[in-house]
Design a protein around this motif. Structure first.
Motif, short mmCIF file in Angstrom:
data_model
loop_
_atom_site.label_atom_id
_atom_site.label_comp_id
_atom_site.label_asym_id
_atom_site.label_seq_id
_atom_site.Cartn_x
_atom_site.Cartn_y
_atom_site.Cartn_z
N VAL A 98 -22.35 -16.35 40.04
CA VAL A 98 -22.03 -16.72 38.67
C VAL A 98 -22.72 -18.05 38.40
CG1 VAL A 98 -20.19 -17.21 37.00
CG2 VAL A 98 -19.78 -15.57 38.87
N THR A 100 -23.73 -21.30 36.62
CA THR A 100 -22.98 -22.09 35.65
C THR A 100 -23.67 -23.41 35.38
OG1 THR A 100 -20.93 -21.13 36.55
CG2 THR A 100 -20.70 -23.03 35.10
N GLU A 108 -15.66 -25.01 28.52
CA GLU A 108 -16.68 -23.98 28.76
C GLU A 108 -16.62 -23.45 30.18
OE1 GLU A 108 -20.19 -25.74 25.87
OE2 GLU A 108 -19.59 -26.86 27.65
N SER A 109 -16.44 -24.36 31.14
CA SER A 109 -16.40 -23.94 32.55
C SER A 109 -15.19 -23.06 32.82
CB SER A 109 -16.35 -25.18 33.45
OG SER A 109 -17.50 -25.98 33.28
N GLN A 112 -15.70 -19.38 31.88
CA GLN A 112 -16.63 -18.66 32.74
C GLN A 112 -16.02 -18.38 34.11
OE1 GLN A 112 -20.71 -19.57 31.96
NE2 GLN A 112 -21.23 -19.51 34.14
N SER A 116 -14.86 -14.49 35.20
CA SER A 116 -15.58 -13.87 36.31
C SER A 116 -14.68 -13.61 37.51
CB SER A 116 -16.75 -14.76 36.75
OG SER A 116 -16.28 -15.98 37.29
N TYR A 193 -23.86 -15.32 32.33
CA TYR A 193 -23.10 -15.41 31.09
C TYR A 193 -23.99 -15.70 29.89
CZ TYR A 193 -18.63 -14.48 33.02
OH TYR A 193 -17.56 -13.81 33.60
N SER A 201 -18.65 -16.01 25.10
CA SER A 201 -19.59 -15.81 26.20
C SER A 201 -19.12 -14.67 27.10
CB SER A 201 -19.70 -17.11 27.00
OG SER A 201 -20.57 -16.97 28.08
N GLY A 203 -20.20 -11.96 30.55
CA GLY A 203 -20.98 -11.84 31.77
C GLY A 203 -21.85 -10.60 31.75
#
Length: 541
Positions: A98, A100, A108-109, A112, A116, A193, A201, A203
């Motif tokens: 993934v 990043t 944002e982090s 994601q 995932s 992503y 967003s 994946g």
């Protein structure tokens, strides 16, 4: 019109015998061995050294942390040699990467990592406090921490039980049993992503076959004699967490034996130019905004470009005038490409095999079908604009855990809807006309208005907002934000400061316009297109 596919990639992939991305490194070790694979600053690793470190890292991931094939591992690093070890180590361990952006905010982090289901992360030391603030909302159990100077000043000890230093992971892995990859061509390799065509967003599910096919497609554009496998030096300023750099500057570079010079911070132009001067650079991969910055640097004309054979531009549209200036100053043509995260990413390339056509990007790479269709889904005639549709072995399997959005993105017969409007001429050259979707392309990064607007609306003094893209010579597009307020004591600076708190830098609006009201349809829907057209007209004037 459409461009028919060719049956080439599958045959070449079968001849290579690759089952996973790690096999690319295995073959490179046979072909190039002790030649340099990657450099970063003063540090260099050969292909054999990279393979050994990746093997130790894979052992630690599987036996030290107990991760299983198919588990997700996030990598949140800038361009460092550690990144390359993490990539190939994760591939050897059978994990799903993934990628990043290390500039991402906690907001944002968190999305994601949580979406995932990543169980482990390779992360820069200075990002650990940010990660700790959101870890409870994710499944991350293991932190492998490194620093920018980890190779010069290695650290092996960690203070927290769920943290392992990167160098210690390699040391521990050296004493653990070897692992078998236990993955195949059609298993997932990446969750990359992207905003997709709309919304939050998502994946993009990219398999080993997707990436390996695109490596074959990307290298097929090189004419025999133009470059020498195993003897080229490639400057790689684009971040490896971006799909273009991941495939082209990492995996494809290993496949061709190129020596890739990783630039950790491309904004530090002084250091980057020093790196270029230090080595006999023959290849360069960049983006429109980088070319603009380099051309404006006072040291640019002191760089020796006499060995430069090939310059690639990807990730964002190349400005024609910028390409002209680059050629005038260096004597090298910038070859443009087009692709999407969903296509691993290369779809179109300007190559040495094809004539240069100003305003056109190029032709589809091998084994790729391309067509344009009208609003009714009917194929348009040559030279007539329509939505660009793509089909080929590099196209993703769909969006991770989003079957409905996957279905919306593909036609019934398997064509990927890009949302881009383009035209294909009689010779098969593609010109992009506009984007059907609302995505804004800032320096090669997809920025989706919904994400910005959701963050802006977290501020209690904002009543409504609309984000649009406007032309920008350096970035390709910049973000303009229109807002109406519920409290009059808010200004542009405060709104931008609010955005900076929740969004990474390239997603922060460049300008904010405050209005009493924003235009709406008769049913009360905000008219984004009206504001976008108005903003672009104002920018042009």
């Amino acid at each position: 019109m459409s461009i028919s596919a060719h049956s080439v990639v599958g045959t070449q992939l079968a001849q290579l015998g690759h089952a996973t991305i790690f096999d690319v490194l295995e073959k490179a070790c046979q072909d190039y061995g002790n030649k340099p694979a990657f450099s970063c600053g003063a540090d260099t690793e050969t292909f054999l050294e990279l393979r050994a470190s990746a093997d130790f890292f894979a052992r630690y991931l599987r036996h030290g942390l107990g991760l299983e094939p198919g588990d997700r591992i996030a990598i949140q690093l800038p361009n460092l040699l550690q990144y390359t070890v993490a990539i190939f180590g994760a591939m050897k361990a059978g994990l799903v990467i993934v990628n990043t952006n290390p500039q991402y905010t906690p907001h944002e982090s968190r999305h994601q990592f949580a979406d995932s289901g990543a169980k482990a992360i390779v992360v820069l030391d200075k990002l650990v406090p940010m990660l700790r603030s959101i870890q409870g909302n994710t499944e991350i159990q293991h932190l492998i921490v490194t620093s920018v100077d980890d190779l010069q000043n290695p650290v092996h000890e960690a203070d927290e039980p769920d943290v392992t230093r990167f160098q210690q992971a390699l040391r521990l892995g050296q004493g653990l049993p070897e692992v078998q990859t236990a993955r195949g061509l059609d298993d997932l390799a990446l969750l990359q992503y992207t905003g997709g065509t709309t919304g939050v967003s998502k994946g993009a599910m990219l398999t080993h076959r997707n990436i390996l096919s695109n490596v074959i497609q990307a290298t097929s554009i090189i004419r025999e004699g133009d470059v020498e496998y195993g003897n080229e030096v490639r400057v790689s300023p684009l971040p490896l967490y971006h799909i273009f750099a991941f495939t082209a500057n990492c995996i494809a570079s290993v496949a061709t034996g190129f020596h890739s010079v990783l630039i950790t911070n491309p904004r530090d132009l002084d250091s980057m130019i020093a790196d270029i001067k230090r080595r006999p650079v023959t290849l360069l991969t960049g983006i429109n905004s980088l070319f603009v910055s380099l051309l404006a640097h006072p040291e640019f004309d002191s760089i020796d470009f006499s060995r430069l054979k090939w310059v690639n531009s990807g990730g964002a549209p190349l400005n024609t005038e910028v390409a002209r200036r680059w050629f005038q100053r260096t004597g090298s043509v910038v070859r443009e490409g087009y692709g999407l995260t969903e296509t691993s990413p290369v779809v179109i390339a300007s190559t040495a095999f094809t004539p240069y056509k100003e305003g056109f990007i190029g032709r589809a790479v091998i084994d790729t079908e391309l067509k344009t269709v009208d609003e009714d889904g009917q194929e348009t005639a040559p030279g007539e604009p329509g939505e660009v549709l793509i089909r080929g072995p590099q196209v993703m399997q769909g969006y991770w855990q989003r079957p409905e959005e996957t279905t919306e993105t593909f036609t019934a017969d398997g064509w990927l809807r890009t949302g881009d409007v383009g035209l294909i001429d009689e010779e098969g050259f593609l010109k992009l006309v506009d984007r059907k979707k609302d995505m804004i392309l800032v320096s090669g990064f997809n920025v989706y208005p919904n994400e910005i607007e959701e963050v802006v609306m977290l501020h209690p003094a904002i009543r409504e907002c609309v984000a649009v893209g406007v032309p920008d010579e350096k970035k390709g597009e910049a973000i303009k934000l229109y807002v109406s307020l519920s409290e009059a004591n808010l200004d542009e600076a405060a709104i931008i400061a609010h955005c900076r708190e929740h969004l990474t830098s390239y997603k922060v609006p460049s300008t904010v316009e405050i209005r009493d009201d924003l235009p709406k349809s008769t049913v009360g829907k905000l008219l984004r297109r009206v504001l976008r057209d108005e903003a672009r007209a104002g920018s042009a004037s």
